[in-house]
Design an enzyme around this catalytic site. Structure first.
Site, short mmCIF file in Angstrom:
data_model
loop_
_atom_site.label_atom_id
_atom_site.label_comp_id
_atom_site.label_asym_id
_atom_site.label_seq_id
_atom_site.Cartn_x
_atom_site.Cartn_y
_atom_site.Cartn_z
N SER A 138 113.07 -76.05 24.34
CA SER A 138 113.72 -75.70 25.71
C SER A 138 114.07 -76.89 26.43
O SER A 138 113.21 -77.80 26.45
CB SER A 138 112.62 -74.38 26.20
OG SER A 138 113.12 -74.44 27.49
N TYR A 150 104.30 -72.43 28.74
CA TYR A 150 105.77 -72.56 27.87
C TYR A 150 106.21 -74.11 28.04
O TYR A 150 106.60 -74.67 26.96
CB TYR A 150 106.82 -71.57 28.92
CG TYR A 150 108.24 -71.64 28.27
CD1 TYR A 150 108.23 -70.64 26.94
CD2 TYR A 150 109.32 -72.13 28.68
CE1 TYR A 150 109.32 -70.61 26.42
CE2 TYR A 150 110.25 -72.00 27.96
CZ TYR A 150 110.44 -71.21 26.89
OH TYR A 150 111.68 -70.93 26.23
N1 LIG Z 1 116.40 -67.10 26.71
C1 LIG Z 1 116.25 -68.38 27.18
O1 LIG Z 1 116.79 -68.57 28.32
C2 LIG Z 1 115.66 -69.52 26.40
C3 LIG Z 1 116.02 -70.59 26.84
C4 LIG Z 1 115.42 -71.70 26.22
C5 LIG Z 1 114.53 -71.62 25.01
N2 LIG Z 1 114.31 -70.17 24.35
C6 LIG Z 1 113.95 -70.02 23.26
O2 LIG Z 1 114.54 -69.42 22.47
C7 LIG Z 1 113.59 -68.81 21.35
C8 LIG Z 1 114.13 -67.35 21.20
O3 LIG Z 1 114.15 -66.64 22.48
P1 LIG Z 1 115.02 -65.48 22.84
O4 LIG Z 1 115.23 -65.94 24.41
O5 LIG Z 1 116.10 -64.97 21.93
O6 LIG Z 1 113.76 -64.19 23.07
P2 LIG Z 1 113.84 -62.87 22.50
O7 LIG Z 1 115.15 -62.18 22.61
O8 LIG Z 1 112.63 -62.11 23.36
O9 LIG Z 1 113.44 -62.73 21.00
C9 LIG Z 1 112.12 -63.48 20.66
C10 LIG Z 1 111.95 -62.83 19.19
O10 LIG Z 1 110.60 -63.58 18.59
C11 LIG Z 1 110.00 -62.52 17.89
N3 LIG Z 1 108.43 -63.07 18.09
C12 LIG Z 1 107.83 -63.29 19.24
N4 LIG Z 1 106.64 -63.50 18.97
C13 LIG Z 1 106.72 -63.49 17.67
C14 LIG Z 1 105.30 -63.70 16.71
N5 LIG Z 1 104.25 -63.98 17.19
N6 LIG Z 1 105.68 -63.65 15.22
C15 LIG Z 1 107.03 -63.19 14.75
N7 LIG Z 1 107.99 -62.96 15.64
C16 LIG Z 1 107.76 -63.17 17.11
C17 LIG Z 1 110.23 -61.39 18.83
O11 LIG Z 1 110.05 -60.18 18.02
P3 LIG Z 1 108.61 -59.35 17.76
O12 LIG Z 1 108.21 -59.39 19.52
O13 LIG Z 1 108.87 -57.82 17.32
O14 LIG Z 1 107.55 -60.00 16.97
C18 LIG Z 1 111.96 -61.53 18.96
O15 LIG Z 1 112.66 -61.18 17.67
C19 LIG Z 1 112.32 -68.88 21.95
O16 LIG Z 1 111.73 -69.81 21.18
C20 LIG Z 1 112.62 -69.21 23.40
O17 LIG Z 1 111.48 -69.90 23.80
C21 LIG Z 1 115.14 -69.11 25.16
#
Ligand SMILES: NC(=O)c1ccc[n+]([C@@H]2O[C@H](COP(=O)([O-])OP(=O)(O)OC[C@H]3O[C@@H](n4cnc5c(N)ncnc54)[C@H](OP(=O)(O)O)[C@@H]3O)[C@@H](O)[C@H]2O)c1
Length: 260
Positions: A138, A150
């Site tokens: 991120s 984070y």
């Molecule tokens: N959205 C943003 O603005 C943003 C910005 C920068 C970076 N990111 C990064 O992008 C990545 C994806 O985030 P997203 O925004 O797409 O979030 P999201 O929509 O909340 O998706 C997160 C996914 O991770 C899974 N997950 C969480 N904890 C887990 C665990 N312990 N074991 C296995 N699966 C797990 C969740 O499913 P379950 O809960 O069912 O396990 C879900 O499928 C993350 O690393 C986040 O930090 C996001």
């Protein structure tokens, strides 16, 4: 056919990666996440993935689950051409807000899990004779964001990426990280950083002016970069930490907003 494991492939950025790779063809995506409810939500959002993506359940922060994932992939596929360490969580607040248990949970899922999973799956990555690991970090790794746990975990992911790239290069394993800016996904609502869809939309609207390109990110913006890094087109790219952030980290508020 290249076998790619995408952690957190049931939602947001991970789901977009699974979708893009499946549409491109030549990839068998294995998606790993914990809850059946999110897998079902994913199949409602992307019905075309039914029967194409191999959705498996497990918790990336648990050593026994990681070993189980190794066994499943080893038995079914024998090798792994790509690992996308994407699963993540976000707890808002600083040292005065986040207790030690929540701090550890953020570190476990965001940082310890990519370490553990890469270590556990290493024999399968080596077997592929030219694998690619992509860590979803991120921009909060570079600039303190909404959460101390984070930001610190993602800073660790960036260094993990650089260290592993140096160590695993001789095995023809490339390791890179992507640093997204704010992307519209389920993260902030599912992690309860915002209480409602309405407040989330307000947060996105408030953030938008800080993005020189004029919009918040879409999961597909990140998926495109991940697809490139997994592909042979990126065969000389390793140890890179690549911002995909609509320019927000170079946003300069003293410049005129628009040319007239
Ligand atoms: N959205 C943003 O603005 C943003 C910005 C920068 C970076 N990111 C990064 O992008 C990545 C994806 O985030 P997203 O925004 O797409 O979030 P999201 O929509 O909340 O998706 C997160 C996914 O991770 C899974 N997950 C969480 N904890 C887990 C665990 N312990 N074991 C296995 N699966 C797990 C969740 O499913 P379950 O809960 O069912 O396990 C879900 O499928 C993350 O690393 C986040 O930090 C996001």
């Amino acid at each position: 056919m290249k076998n790619i494991l995408v952690t957190g492939g049931s939602s947001g950025i991970g789901l977009a990666i699974a979708d893009l790779l499946t549409k491109e063809g030549g990839y068998q995506v294995i998606s790993l996440s914990r809850s059946q409810a999110k897998i079902e939500r994913a199949l409602q959002e992307k019905p075309g993935l039914k029967g194409k993506v191999d959705f498996i359940k497990g918790d990336v922060s648990q050593p026994t689950d990681c070993k189980g994932i190794f066994d499943v992939i080893n038995e079914k596929y024998g090798k792994l051409h790509g690992l996308v360490n994407n699963a993540g969580m976000l707890t808002a607040g600083g040292i005065q807000d986040i207790g030690f248990e929540l701090w550890k949970e953020n570190l476990d899922i965001n940082l310890n899990a990519p370490y553990l999973l890469t270590q556990t799956l290493l024999p399968l990555l080596i077997n592929a004779k030219g694998a690619s690991v992509v860590n979803i970090s991120s921009i909060a790794s570079r600039v303190p964001g909404r959460s101390i746990a984070y930001s610190v975990s993602k800073a660790g992911v960036d260094m993990l990426t650089e260290f592993l790239a140096g160590e695993l290069g001789p095995y023809k394993i490339r390791v890179n990280a992507v640093n997204p800016g704010l992307v519209e996904t389920h993260l902030h609502l599912d992690s309860k950083v915002v209480p409602s869809q309405e407040v989330y939309q307000q947060m996105l609207q408030k953030s938008e002016p800080k993005y020189p390109i004029g919009r918040i990110g879409k999961p597909d913006d990140i998926a495109e970069m991940v697809h490139f890094l997994l592909s042979d087109k990126a065969s000389w790219i390793t140890g890179s930490i690549i911002k995909v952030d609509g320019g927000t980290t170079v946003f300069n508020e003293i410049l005129p907003k628009k040319l007239s």
